[in-house]
Design a protein around this motif. Structure first.
Motif, mmCIF file in Angstrom:
data_model
loop_
_atom_site.group_PDB
_atom_site.id
_atom_site.type_symbol
_atom_site.label_atom_id
_atom_site.label_comp_id
_atom_site.label_asym_id
_atom_site.label_seq_id
_atom_site.Cartn_x
_atom_site.Cartn_y
_atom_site.Cartn_z
ATOM 1 N N TYR A 108 -2.549 31.704 -73.121
ATOM 2 C CA TYR A 108 -1.347 32.144 -73.850
ATOM 3 C C TYR A 108 -0.054 31.646 -73.194
ATOM 4 C CZ TYR A 108 -4.727 35.298 -76.021
ATOM 5 O OH TYR A 108 -5.811 35.817 -76.682
ATOM 6 N N LEU A 119 5.329 39.779 -79.134
ATOM 7 C CA LEU A 119 4.191 40.705 -79.237
ATOM 8 C C LEU A 119 2.833 40.065 -78.935
ATOM 9 C CD1 LEU A 119 3.779 43.637 -79.930
ATOM 10 C CD2 LEU A 119 3.504 43.011 -82.307
ATOM 11 N N LEU A 120 2.636 38.827 -79.351
ATOM 12 C CA LEU A 120 1.326 38.196 -79.136
ATOM 13 C C LEU A 120 1.074 37.891 -77.664
ATOM 14 C CD1 LEU A 120 -1.224 36.819 -80.429
ATOM 15 C CD2 LEU A 120 0.088 34.698 -80.372
ATOM 16 N N TRP A 127 5.173 44.966 -73.677
ATOM 17 C CA TRP A 127 4.379 44.821 -74.911
ATOM 18 C C TRP A 127 4.284 46.171 -75.640
ATOM 19 C CZ3 TRP A 127 -0.294 47.439 -75.607
ATOM 20 C CH2 TRP A 127 -0.885 47.218 -76.855
ATOM 21 N N PHE A 138 5.349 47.472 -90.832
ATOM 22 C CA PHE A 138 4.180 47.318 -91.706
ATOM 23 C C PHE A 138 3.875 48.609 -92.450
ATOM 24 C CE2 PHE A 138 3.962 43.910 -88.703
ATOM 25 C CZ PHE A 138 3.715 42.832 -89.543
ATOM 26 N N GLY A 317 1.449 34.282 -88.223
ATOM 27 C CA GLY A 317 1.285 34.730 -89.603
ATOM 28 C C GLY A 317 1.091 33.644 -90.652
ATOM 29 N N THR A 321 -3.381 32.855 -92.036
ATOM 30 C CA THR A 321 -3.574 33.247 -93.430
ATOM 31 C C THR A 321 -3.971 32.031 -94.264
ATOM 32 O OG1 THR A 321 -1.772 34.759 -92.987
ATOM 33 C CG2 THR A 321 -2.537 34.695 -95.232
ATOM 34 N N ALA A 324 -7.642 31.407 -93.830
ATOM 35 C CA ALA A 324 -8.472 32.398 -94.541
ATOM 36 C C ALA A 324 -8.483 32.128 -96.048
ATOM 37 C CB ALA A 324 -7.960 33.804 -94.254
ATOM 38 N N SER A 382 -10.311 32.834 -88.862
ATOM 39 C CA SER A 382 -9.103 32.011 -88.661
ATOM 40 C C SER A 382 -8.811 31.827 -87.177
ATOM 41 C CB SER A 382 -7.885 32.686 -89.298
ATOM 42 O OG SER A 382 -8.161 33.089 -90.597
ATOM 43 N N ARG A 388 -8.783 37.625 -72.625
ATOM 44 C CA ARG A 388 -8.117 38.619 -71.780
ATOM 45 C C ARG A 388 -8.307 38.161 -70.340
ATOM 46 N NH1 ARG A 388 -6.734 39.702 -76.084
ATOM 47 N NH2 ARG A 388 -6.977 41.616 -77.260
ATOM 48 N N ILE A 411 -14.858 35.065 -81.367
ATOM 49 C CA ILE A 411 -14.968 35.826 -82.614
ATOM 50 C C ILE A 411 -15.965 35.156 -83.567
ATOM 51 C CG2 ILE A 411 -13.640 36.498 -84.676
ATOM 52 C CD1 ILE A 411 -11.291 37.081 -82.846
ATOM 53 N N ASN A 454 -5.052 44.850 -81.601
ATOM 54 C CA ASN A 454 -5.557 44.227 -82.832
ATOM 55 C C ASN A 454 -4.408 43.557 -83.578
ATOM 56 O OD1 ASN A 454 -4.143 46.339 -83.917
ATOM 57 N ND2 ASN A 454 -5.717 46.961 -85.332
ATOM 58 N N CYS A 455 -4.755 42.891 -84.683
ATOM 59 C CA CYS A 455 -3.745 42.167 -85.442
ATOM 60 C C CYS A 455 -2.825 43.150 -86.152
ATOM 61 C CB CYS A 455 -4.423 41.262 -86.464
ATOM 62 S SG CYS A 455 -3.242 40.466 -87.550
ATOM 63 N N ILE A 456 -1.553 43.088 -85.833
ATOM 64 C CA ILE A 456 -0.598 44.017 -86.445
ATOM 65 C C ILE A 456 -0.323 43.609 -87.900
ATOM 66 C CG2 ILE A 456 1.560 42.844 -85.826
ATOM 67 C CD1 ILE A 456 2.602 45.586 -84.895
ATOM 68 N N PHE A 460 -0.748 42.993 -94.122
ATOM 69 C CA PHE A 460 0.112 41.980 -94.743
ATOM 70 C C PHE A 460 -0.738 40.773 -95.168
ATOM 71 C CE2 PHE A 460 2.512 38.118 -94.544
ATOM 72 C CZ PHE A 460 3.778 38.417 -95.011
ATOM 73 N N LEU A 465 -3.634 37.287 -99.121
ATOM 74 C CA LEU A 465 -4.917 36.705 -99.518
ATOM 75 C C LEU A 465 -5.311 37.154 -100.921
ATOM 76 C CD1 LEU A 465 -6.547 37.027 -96.098
ATOM 77 C CD2 LEU A 465 -7.417 35.351 -97.683
HETATM 78 C C1 HEM Z 1 -6.109 36.177 -92.024
HETATM 79 C C2 HEM Z 1 -5.021 36.273 -91.292
HETATM 80 C C3 HEM Z 1 -4.985 36.718 -89.852
HETATM 81 C C4 HEM Z 1 -5.991 36.773 -88.933
HETATM 82 C C5 HEM Z 1 -7.456 36.393 -89.110
HETATM 83 C C6 HEM Z 1 -5.399 37.273 -87.700
HETATM 84 C C7 HEM Z 1 -6.105 37.484 -86.527
HETATM 85 C C8 HEM Z 1 -5.545 37.988 -85.375
HETATM 86 C C9 HEM Z 1 -6.262 38.176 -84.138
HETATM 87 C C10 HEM Z 1 -7.725 37.832 -83.913
HETATM 88 C C11 HEM Z 1 -5.385 38.696 -83.242
HETATM 89 C C12 HEM Z 1 -5.660 39.023 -81.783
HETATM 90 C C13 HEM Z 1 -5.080 37.908 -80.933
HETATM 91 C C14 HEM Z 1 -5.349 38.062 -79.462
HETATM 92 O O1 HEM Z 1 -5.832 39.084 -79.006
HETATM 93 O O2 HEM Z 1 -5.017 37.103 -78.763
HETATM 94 C C15 HEM Z 1 -4.111 38.831 -83.897
HETATM 95 C C16 HEM Z 1 -2.972 39.340 -83.294
HETATM 96 C C17 HEM Z 1 -1.742 39.361 -83.896
HETATM 97 N N1 HEM Z 1 -1.447 39.043 -85.199
HETATM 98 FE FE1 HEM Z 1 -2.773 38.379 -86.586
HETATM 99 N N2 HEM Z 1 -4.068 37.489 -87.912
HETATM 100 C C18 HEM Z 1 -3.771 37.182 -89.208
HETATM 101 C C19 HEM Z 1 -2.541 37.290 -89.832
HETATM 102 C C20 HEM Z 1 -1.399 37.767 -89.249
HETATM 103 C C21 HEM Z 1 -0.128 37.909 -89.908
HETATM 104 C C22 HEM Z 1 0.128 37.588 -91.375
HETATM 105 C C23 HEM Z 1 0.765 38.364 -88.976
HETATM 106 C C24 HEM Z 1 2.220 38.690 -89.142
HETATM 107 C C25 HEM Z 1 2.821 38.878 -90.263
HETATM 108 C C26 HEM Z 1 0.045 38.517 -87.726
HETATM 109 C C27 HEM Z 1 0.608 38.947 -86.546
HETATM 110 C C28 HEM Z 1 -0.096 39.169 -85.384
HETATM 111 C C29 HEM Z 1 0.527 39.605 -84.140
HETATM 112 C C30 HEM Z 1 2.008 39.837 -83.916
HETATM 113 C C31 HEM Z 1 -0.518 39.744 -83.212
HETATM 114 C C32 HEM Z 1 -0.388 40.201 -81.766
HETATM 115 C C33 HEM Z 1 -0.624 41.711 -81.719
HETATM 116 C C34 HEM Z 1 -0.575 42.293 -80.323
HETATM 117 O O3 HEM Z 1 -1.013 41.646 -79.365
HETATM 118 O O4 HEM Z 1 -0.104 43.428 -80.218
HETATM 119 N N3 HEM Z 1 -1.259 38.153 -87.936
HETATM 120 N N4 HEM Z 1 -4.228 38.391 -85.197
#
Ligand code: HEM
Length: 524
Positions: A108, A119-120, A127, A138, A317, A321, A324, A382, A388, A411, A454-456, A460, A465
């Motif tokens: 990262y 946030l990511l 965080w 959301f 984001g 998407t 997917a 995706s 970690r 995954i 998890n994904c926030i 959305f 989708l």
């Molecule tokens: C099909 C669509 C999506 C999939 C499969 C997906 C999947 C994921 C996964 C697996 C993580 C964990 C990442 C990690 O631990 O390193 C994550 C985190 C995150 N996702 Fe998504 N995501 C999607 C769409 C979105 C969208 C549309 C947004 C924003 C509008 C978003 C915002 C975030 C954010 C900000 C995190 C970090 C959360 C945190 O660590 O607190 N994601 N996503």
């Protein structure tokens, strides 16, 4: 004389450090290799030489190893660094549910120049504060504002598909290329309240800058040298990287200023009533607005704070998407029965109305489409990998993980495991029906990750989708590419050589196909 003593002393220190490092490294190797199977590794380079040089070679080698180790946990050595891959559900559950194992570091850190500690990529208290601050963005009332934007943007996208399918005259179209134009427009407008016109082929400079950054970052992930900051600075990519960051900063500064002024106007407020007339006139809430008005310890966020969070949304984001949506379309093209059932569900809701916008409530009723999306993301997640870093020595059920170890959660392998899913390479959405899941472990399929990090954006993403697939199914019959004979098992078979119009997967962070994702669209 003094110089000779000095040299001897320095040499002795170097040798001592080397010996101590060697002993420590030896212990680390013992800890890891005694507990986990894994491919034969070599001193210093570990398994790097077996990983291959390109993202598709990486994926192929990983696919081989998943099979070789029978979808059980194993380890690889990335040079002298151990990566422990947890695939078995109970370990995945332990890691993802843990509040102690939320720390992210490698890889990262390559995102820091753009996303900073958004946030990511952020960690610890910083965080946690951000997560709390952003979660209300959301809330379902705000999601309804986002739905309005998704609906209008996907209408523009349907026009593009109609033009392209008419022009293609029954020939294949690359959905991967087209869908990413939709998702970039949706994320820019929902995040910043600004239209960027990628669908119309007149993209704003923001689109080009995001595109550059999304290409450069994976290139660094997979290069031993470009990963090093000092080396990267000597490459031509660095110049493009800096230009892109600069463009985003300049554009964002203007957008933030405009939004600040809009927020100060009297009619601006988040959706509080369902009154259609009022709602139609109200400026739509952008994610940015929450950040502009937010206070942490009584203070507003700085420009850099806001820049990092908005950028995080753009990065996380749009490609996710797009992947997917694209693979859902490809899967339905190959499975006419599934497509027909999904279309029938649309007919029950809308009859023959192709133009009607799905409401928030109708989207919740698209139960079969939900299953299709779940099954697509199980096969084609995706985000195929998350990581970690163990900040302290940790015990994960019966495994001891030394401090500094990278814990990888593949995954894709988790969802493909034959220990969780019968005939894992069959596309069968019905397997996610509630009655089929009574014995299942909730961590056997985690495309959105799970637990505290998890994904926030999951809700959305599902709105986007479902709206897109609902409109597409009502307007078009999706047909496979005529020359493609590849089964899903072959898509994931490392030894299979894809032919014309077939998929060749790679994972430049998100899952994509090097050969595009060709299908045909026929108007209904
Ligand atoms: C099909 C669509 C999506 C999939 C499969 C997906 C999947 C994921 C996964 C697996 C993580 C964990 C990442 C990690 O631990 O390193 C994550 C985190 C995150 N996702 Fe998504 N995501 C999607 C769409 C979105 C969208 C549309 C947004 C924003 C509008 C978003 C915002 C975030 C954010 C900000 C995190 C970090 C959360 C945190 O660590 O607190 N994601 N996503």
């Amino acid at each position: 004389m003094f110089e000779a003593v000095f040299l001897v002393a320095i040499s002795a220190i170097v040798v001592l450090c080397w010996v101590l490092y060697g002993i420590r490294y030896e212990r680390l190797v013992k800890h890891i290799d005694h507990q986990f199977s894994g491919p034969q590794s070599w001193p210093v380079v570990g398994n790097l030489s077996q990983m291959g040089m390109s993202p598709d070679a990486h994926l192929r080698n990983l696919l081989k190893w998943y099979k070789q180790y029978n979808y059980k946990n194993f380890r690889i050595w990335m040079g002298p660094m151990p990566y422990v891959l947890f695939i078995e559900c109970k370990y995945v559950e332990h890691v993802l549910s843990s509040t102690a194992l939320t720390y992210k570091q490698d890889p990262y850190t390559l995102l820091y120049p753009w996303l900073g500690s958004g946030l990511l990529t952020g960690n610890g208290h910083h965080w946690a504060v951000r997560r709390k601050l952003i979660t209300p963005s959301f809330h379902f009332r705000i999601l309804k504002d986002f739905l309005h934007i998704i609906n209008t943007t996907s209408n523009r996208f349907m026009k593009l598909l109609e033009q392209e399918s008419d022009a293609s005259q029954g020939q294949v179209m690359d959905m991967q290329r087209l869908v990413s134009r939709l998702t970039i427009d949706v994320i820019c407008e929902t995040a910043m309240g600004t239209r960027v016109n990628s669908i119309e082929g007149r993209p704003s400079p923001i689109v080009g800058a995001i595109d550059d950054l999304c290409h450069i970052i994976p290139e660094r992930v997979f290069s031993i040298f470009k990963r090093l900051d000092w080396f990267f600075k000597f490459t031509s990519l660095y110049r493009i990287h800096q230009q892109a960051l600069n463009t985003l900063q300049v554009e964002f500064a203007q957008i933030i200023e405009q939004r600040r002024r809009l927020i100060q106007t009297s009619n601006y407020q988040a959706a509080q009533s369902d009154d259609e007339l009022l709602d139609a006139k109200r400026p739509k809430m952008a994610f940015l607005d929450n950040l502009i008005t937010a206070k942490v310890d009584g203070k507003s966020l700085t420009f850099q704070d806001i820049f990092e969070e908005v950028s995080t949304f753009m990065f996380e984001g749009h490609d996710t998407t797009a992947s997917a949506i694209t693979f859902s379309i490809w899967c339905m093209a190959r499975a006419p029965d599934v497509q027909q059932r999904a279309h029938e569900e649309q007919v029950i809701l809308y009859g023959n109305e192709k133009e009607r916008e799905p409401t928030y409530e109708e989207l919740q009723d698209m139960k079969y489409l939900d299953l299709v999306i779940k099954e697509t993301l199980r096969l084609f997640p995706s985000v195929p990998f998350i990581f970690r870093t163990a900040r302290e020595p940790s015990v994960i059920i019966d495994k001891y993980v030394p401090q500094g170890t990278t814990i990888a959660l593949p995954i894709m392998a988790i969802g493909h495991s034959p220990h969780s899913f019968e005939e894992p390479f069959e596309f069968r959405p019905e397997r996610f029906e509630a009655t089929e899941r009574t014995q299942a472990n909730a961590f056997d399929n985690v495309p959105f990750s799970a637990g505290p990090r998890n994904c926030i954006g999951q809700k959305f993403a599902l709105l986007e989708l479902k709206v897109t697939l609902s409109k597409l199914l009502r307007r078009f019959r999706i047909l496979p590419a005529p020359l493609a004979k590849q089964t899903i098992a072959q898509v994931f078979n490392a030894n299979y050589k894809p032919g014309p119009q077939e998929l060749k997967l790679h994972m430049p962070i998100t899952l994509k196909s090097l050969t595009g994702v060709p299908v045909r669209l026929q108007r209904r």
